[in-house]
Design a protein around this motif. Sequence first.
Motif, PDB file in Angstrom:
ATOM      1  N   CYS A 151       0.966  -4.774   6.770  1.00 38.93           N
ATOM      2  CA  CYS A 151      -0.003  -4.323   7.770  1.00 38.93           C
ATOM      3  C   CYS A 151       0.039  -2.818   8.026  1.00 38.93           C
ATOM      4  CB  CYS A 151       0.226  -5.085   9.077  1.00 38.93           C
ATOM      5  SG  CYS A 151      -0.073  -6.860   8.924  1.00 38.93           S
ATOM      6  N   LEU A 152       0.689  -2.069   7.160  1.00 42.23           N
ATOM      7  CA  LEU A 152       0.760  -0.610   7.332  1.00 42.23           C
ATOM      8  C   LEU A 152      -0.602   0.059   7.152  1.00 42.23           C
ATOM      9  CD1 LEU A 152       3.967   0.684   5.516  1.00 42.23           C
ATOM     10  CD2 LEU A 152       3.337   1.014   7.905  1.00 42.23           C
ATOM     11  N   ASP A 153      -1.310  -0.292   6.102  1.00 41.69           N
ATOM     12  CA  ASP A 153      -2.531   0.414   5.728  1.00 41.69           C
ATOM     13  C   ASP A 153      -3.807  -0.272   6.185  1.00 41.69           C
ATOM     14  OD1 ASP A 153      -1.002   2.306   4.236  1.00 41.69           O
ATOM     15  OD2 ASP A 153      -0.874   0.860   2.619  1.00 41.69           O
ATOM     16  N   GLN A 154      -3.734  -1.567   6.384  1.00 36.93           N
ATOM     17  CA  GLN A 154      -4.932  -2.303   6.783  1.00 36.93           C
ATOM     18  C   GLN A 154      -4.545  -3.445   7.698  1.00 36.93           C
ATOM     19  OE1 GLN A 154      -5.903  -3.576   2.673  1.00 36.93           O
ATOM     20  NE2 GLN A 154      -6.083  -5.620   3.528  1.00 36.93           N
ATOM     21  N   ALA A 155      -5.436  -3.725   8.643  1.00 36.82           N
ATOM     22  CA  ALA A 155      -5.200  -4.823   9.573  1.00 36.82           C
ATOM     23  C   ALA A 155      -5.453  -6.144   8.846  1.00 36.82           C
ATOM     24  CB  ALA A 155      -6.120  -4.691  10.778  1.00 36.82           C
ATOM     25  N   LEU A 156      -4.508  -7.067   8.998  1.00 37.87           N
ATOM     26  CA  LEU A 156      -4.615  -8.380   8.362  1.00 37.87           C
ATOM     27  C   LEU A 156      -4.511  -9.474   9.414  1.00 37.87           C
ATOM     28  CD1 LEU A 156      -2.198  -7.810   5.336  1.00 37.87           C
ATOM     29  CD2 LEU A 156      -4.703  -7.751   5.295  1.00 37.87           C
ATOM     30  N   TRP A 168       3.007  12.743   4.769  1.00 36.56           N
ATOM     31  CA  TRP A 168       2.077  13.010   3.675  1.00 36.56           C
ATOM     32  C   TRP A 168       0.797  12.201   3.863  1.00 36.56           C
ATOM     33  CZ3 TRP A 168       5.630  12.425  -1.238  1.00 36.56           C
ATOM     34  CH2 TRP A 168       6.558  13.468  -1.253  1.00 36.56           C
ATOM     35  N   GLU A 169      -0.326  12.864   3.655  1.00 34.22           N
ATOM     36  CA  GLU A 169      -1.619  12.180   3.685  1.00 34.22           C
ATOM     37  C   GLU A 169      -1.897  11.622   2.287  1.00 34.22           C
ATOM     38  OE1 GLU A 169      -3.782  11.547   6.174  1.00 34.22           O
ATOM     39  OE2 GLU A 169      -2.296  12.375   7.548  1.00 34.22           O
ATOM     40  N   ILE A 220      -8.026 -12.582  14.571  1.00 43.01           N
ATOM     41  CA  ILE A 220      -7.483 -11.337  15.101  1.00 43.01           C
ATOM     42  C   ILE A 220      -6.663 -10.672  13.999  1.00 43.01           C
ATOM     43  CG2 ILE A 220      -5.960 -10.283  16.815  1.00 43.01           C
ATOM     44  CD1 ILE A 220      -6.561 -12.714  18.609  1.00 43.01           C
ATOM     45  N   PRO A 221      -7.100  -9.506  13.549  1.00 41.98           N
ATOM     46  CA  PRO A 221      -6.295  -8.761  12.576  1.00 41.98           C
ATOM     47  C   PRO A 221      -5.222  -7.951  13.304  1.00 41.98           C
ATOM     48  CG  PRO A 221      -8.459  -7.758  12.833  1.00 41.98           C
ATOM     49  CD  PRO A 221      -8.416  -8.933  13.747  1.00 41.98           C
ATOM     50  N   TYR A 222      -4.134  -7.693  12.612  1.00 39.73           N
ATOM     51  CA  TYR A 222      -2.999  -6.956  13.183  1.00 39.73           C
ATOM     52  C   TYR A 222      -2.670  -5.760  12.306  1.00 39.73           C
ATOM     53  CZ  TYR A 222      -2.484 -11.293  15.757  1.00 39.73           C
ATOM     54  OH  TYR A 222      -2.714 -12.379  16.553  1.00 39.73           O
ATOM     55  N   LEU A 223      -2.282  -4.672  12.954  1.00 38.52           N
ATOM     56  CA  LEU A 223      -1.932  -3.444  12.261  1.00 38.52           C
ATOM     57  C   LEU A 223      -0.547  -2.993  12.720  1.00 38.52           C
ATOM     58  CD1 LEU A 223      -3.213  -1.381  10.283  1.00 38.52           C
ATOM     59  CD2 LEU A 223      -3.994  -0.110  12.289  1.00 38.52           C
ATOM     60  N   ALA A 276      -4.558   7.138  -4.062  1.00 42.57           N
ATOM     61  CA  ALA A 276      -3.199   6.736  -3.698  1.00 42.57           C
ATOM     62  C   ALA A 276      -3.015   5.231  -3.830  1.00 42.57           C
ATOM     63  CB  ALA A 276      -2.893   7.174  -2.270  1.00 42.57           C
ATOM     64  N   GLU A 277      -1.855   4.835  -4.319  1.00 39.30           N
ATOM     65  CA  GLU A 277      -1.487   3.428  -4.454  1.00 39.30           C
ATOM     66  C   GLU A 277      -0.285   3.156  -3.562  1.00 39.30           C
ATOM     67  OE1 GLU A 277      -1.071   2.104  -8.483  1.00 39.30           O
ATOM     68  OE2 GLU A 277      -2.664   3.435  -9.173  1.00 39.30           O
ATOM     69  N   PRO A 278      -0.098   1.906  -3.123  1.00 39.43           N
ATOM     70  CA  PRO A 278       1.023   1.602  -2.235  1.00 39.43           C
ATOM     71  C   PRO A 278       2.364   1.555  -2.969  1.00 39.43           C
ATOM     72  CG  PRO A 278      -0.247  -0.380  -2.674  1.00 39.43           C
ATOM     73  CD  PRO A 278      -0.969   0.764  -3.337  1.00 39.43           C
ATOM     74  N   TYR A 279       3.365   2.147  -2.377  1.00 36.77           N
ATOM     75  CA  TYR A 279       4.746   2.114  -2.872  1.00 36.77           C
ATOM     76  C   TYR A 279       5.670   1.826  -1.697  1.00 36.77           C
ATOM     77  CZ  TYR A 279       3.218   4.252  -7.225  1.00 36.77           C
ATOM     78  OH  TYR A 279       2.603   4.488  -8.423  1.00 36.77           O
ATOM     79  N   SER A 280       6.848   1.342  -1.983  1.00 37.00           N
ATOM     80  CA  SER A 280       7.894   1.166  -0.977  1.00 37.00           C
ATOM     81  C   SER A 280       9.103   1.964  -1.428  1.00 37.00           C
ATOM     82  CB  SER A 280       8.279  -0.306  -0.844  1.00 37.00           C
ATOM     83  OG  SER A 280       7.213  -1.033  -0.278  1.00 37.00           O
ATOM     84  N   LEU A 281       9.804   2.510  -0.468  1.00 36.76           N
ATOM     85  CA  LEU A 281      10.985   3.321  -0.735  1.00 36.76           C
ATOM     86  C   LEU A 281      12.172   2.691  -0.032  1.00 36.76           C
ATOM     87  CD1 LEU A 281      12.265   5.958  -1.813  1.00 36.76           C
ATOM     88  CD2 LEU A 281      11.478   7.075   0.278  1.00 36.76           C
TER      89      LEU A 281
END
Length: 179
Positions: free
Chosen positions: A35-40, A157-158, A84-87, A163-168
Amino acid sequence: MAQEREGFEDDRPLATEAEAKALASAVRLRILRLCLDQALTNKEIALRIGANPATVLHHVRKLVDTGFLAPQEERIGARGAREIPYLATRKSWALRLDEEFWSDMSTAMMDAFNTEVAQLSDPAKVNIARLGLRLDKAQYAEAQQRFQGVFQEILTWEPGPEAEPYSLFLAIHPDIDRN
């Protein structure tokens, strides 16, 4: 989420017990990531993590109650049902954990990481390294501060247009086998 460790000062507020317990779940950490980039919606989250919607709803409610997920404007689904979407609020980056909860959080982070990496169709897409070090307390504290600084910088960073999603994931731990 870097925590206060030996010689490392962290001025973020201390998480409450409820907040710490909310973050001590691999499933809830995965929900926050989704849910970081889009509400689900609950249903969308359940489909993505392959879990029962009722179980996911329990986790979503805990994250909403502790302020880690924010409900967005209600919408009407494909069959006319209210959804109800969540972000994610990114609140977890604004808190630090008390030592009492550190073990549970570490385990949850590693479990979430392992689950997400296991789902990749191409293991070569994981850029991973392992390094053995010898550090004194001052060096360890400096490493912690630099790690926190890198995470905070990257967080600002914007994303570019493609841009593609990554996890660190980053971990440093005592190497007890090398004493």
